[in-house]
Design an enzyme around this catalytic site. Sequence first.
Site, PDB file in Angstrom:
ATOM      1  N   LYS A 143      13.179 -40.335 -39.797  1.00  0.00           N
ATOM      2  CA  LYS A 143      13.921 -39.504 -40.140  1.00  0.00           C
ATOM      3  C   LYS A 143      14.164 -37.602 -40.519  1.00  0.00           C
ATOM      4  CE  LYS A 143      17.508 -42.532 -40.689  1.00  0.00           C
ATOM      5  NZ  LYS A 143      18.542 -42.992 -41.226  1.00  0.00           N
TER       6      LYS A 143
ATOM      7  N   LYS B  81      12.922 -46.624 -26.618  1.00  0.00           N
ATOM      8  CA  LYS B  81      14.370 -47.416 -27.552  1.00  0.00           C
ATOM      9  C   LYS B  81      15.194 -45.857 -26.972  1.00  0.00           C
ATOM     10  CE  LYS B  81      15.884 -48.672 -31.744  1.00  0.00           C
ATOM     11  NZ  LYS B  81      16.436 -46.660 -32.804  1.00  0.00           N
TER      12      LYS B  81
ATOM     13  N   LYS C   3      20.620 -42.121 -30.204  1.00  0.00           N
ATOM     14  CA  LYS C   3      21.042 -40.648 -29.878  1.00  0.00           C
ATOM     15  C   LYS C   3      19.753 -39.664 -30.104  1.00  0.00           C
ATOM     16  CE  LYS C   3      23.414 -41.558 -33.919  1.00  0.00           C
ATOM     17  NZ  LYS C   3      23.538 -43.342 -33.490  1.00  0.00           N
TER      18      LYS C   3
HETATM   19  P1  ADP Z   1      19.997 -44.155 -33.478  1.00  0.00           P
HETATM   20  O1  ADP Z   1      18.396 -44.511 -33.139  1.00  0.00           O
HETATM   21  O2  ADP Z   1      20.796 -44.193 -32.713  1.00  0.00           O
HETATM   22  O3  ADP Z   1      20.769 -42.734 -34.388  1.00  0.00           O
HETATM   23  P2  ADP Z   1      21.634 -46.185 -35.037  1.00  0.00           P
HETATM   24  O4  ADP Z   1      19.985 -46.251 -36.061  1.00  0.00           O
HETATM   25  O5  ADP Z   1      22.816 -45.067 -35.619  1.00  0.00           O
HETATM   26  O6  ADP Z   1      21.095 -45.331 -33.666  1.00  0.00           O
HETATM   27  O7  ADP Z   1      21.727 -47.455 -34.876  1.00  0.00           O
HETATM   28  C1  ADP Z   1      22.497 -47.641 -35.748  1.00  0.00           C
HETATM   29  C2  ADP Z   1      23.087 -50.220 -35.176  1.00  0.00           C
HETATM   30  O8  ADP Z   1      22.842 -50.269 -33.786  1.00  0.00           O
HETATM   31  C3  ADP Z   1      21.291 -50.535 -35.904  1.00  0.00           C
HETATM   32  O9  ADP Z   1      21.895 -51.639 -36.162  1.00  0.00           O
HETATM   33  C4  ADP Z   1      20.699 -49.980 -34.765  1.00  0.00           C
HETATM   34  O10 ADP Z   1      19.686 -51.144 -35.355  1.00  0.00           O
HETATM   35  C5  ADP Z   1      21.104 -50.836 -33.306  1.00  0.00           C
HETATM   36  N1  ADP Z   1      20.724 -49.897 -32.500  1.00  0.00           N
HETATM   37  C6  ADP Z   1      19.938 -49.055 -32.324  1.00  0.00           C
HETATM   38  N2  ADP Z   1      19.475 -48.737 -30.786  1.00  0.00           N
HETATM   39  C7  ADP Z   1      19.520 -49.468 -30.437  1.00  0.00           C
HETATM   40  C8  ADP Z   1      18.474 -50.269 -29.249  1.00  0.00           C
HETATM   41  N3  ADP Z   1      17.869 -49.237 -28.477  1.00  0.00           N
HETATM   42  N4  ADP Z   1      18.492 -51.589 -28.830  1.00  0.00           N
HETATM   43  C9  ADP Z   1      18.688 -51.938 -30.181  1.00  0.00           C
HETATM   44  N5  ADP Z   1      19.691 -51.778 -31.612  1.00  0.00           N
HETATM   45  C10 ADP Z   1      19.964 -50.105 -31.513  1.00  0.00           C
END
Ligand code: ADP
Length: 322
Positions: free
Chosen positions: A110, A190, A193
């Site tokens: 982060k 992956k 956002k």
């Molecule tokens: P981002 O990576 O977009 O910031 P978050 O970290 O807020 O997403 O993730 C919120 C939830 O969605 C978590 O439980 C996370 O494990 C799941 N998640 C986020 N991106 C993915 C992905 N590409 N594949 C599977 N699960 C995901």
Amino acid sequence: MRILSGIQPSGRLHIGNYFGMMEPSIRLQETGEAFYFIADYHALTSTHDPARLRDHVRNLAIDFLACGLDPEKAVFWRQSDVVEVTELAWILSCVTPMGFLERCVSYKDKIGQGISPSHGLFAYPVLQAADILLFDSNVVPVGKDQKQHLEVTRDIARKFNDRYGEGLLVIPEPRIREDTATVPGLDGRKMSKSYENTIDLFEETEKKLRKKIMKIVTDSTGVDEPKNPEGSYLIQLYRLFADAAAVAEMEASFRAGGLGYGHYKQQLFESIRDHFAPMRERRDALAADPGYVDDVLAEGAKKARAQARQVIDRVREAVGLG
Ligand code: ADP
Ligand code: TRP
């Protein structure tokens, strides 16, 4: 069996969030006592604009309900409505060795993304442990990237039980679906956002959705040539929406050659659009009825709080505060 999960209100949801966390949570609400919350305390580590935070919380509540979270089956609340979680987080902080947090990669990730390194960001996994342990949770459905946070939660619970008494805190199990563990983004990394490679759950228009799908990275194999389905992001995404027979058909067509990637992208676009169409309709109805969403969250907070009180009383007593 008690199932618990949380999601940060940090912007628009994408299909990685949906398949990693929301869809498994929604399915699990049929099988046990489900507790799901909007992690707004956690969002304070990265969202510093109050109006935006409120907006994100509301949209997330609407989206989750639109996708099938059923308030008759699952307790659904806003994390900050159950303030006991911050008390438990402090108590757990005092049993958490620094090393547990120093090993967490999400803090470093982060900071790498430009989020300012605050104490809150560093202590984030302790608050997450409090979220889980405050409700005697048995199962926690999350995406693969949360695996380490779940390990830390288990380690903190064990430390607590070693110090204050076996069985005081329930040791939770992560539930990570292997087939959708990591949903790839448009560029194959992956979906996230922070990489700007997402397909949102509710893209504003069909045109925008289609445009995004057309951007999915493919190799430069010509239209007539056979294509390799192994490792194709397009097929990995298609697998999330189509049944086994349709996926097998696309794979066979890849191998046969004769069709360009644009054709398969169109197929993927249609299956995504159709999959989310009923949810989009429900979402529009919910957005038009803000009172209903407020009531659901208020009712959820009441139920969650009653449950939390039992654990916090037990913990206060055990550590000598009660
Ligand atoms: P981002 O990576 O977009 O910031 P978050 O970290 O807020 O997403 O993730 C919120 C939830 O969605 C978590 O439980 C996370 O494990 C799941 N998640 C986020 N991106 C993915 C992905 N590409 N594949 C599977 N699960 C995901
Ligand atoms: N850290 C999780 C994420 O970024 C959100 C979260 C907060 C959570 N508390 C939780 C997930 C408790 C499961 C259980 O996605």
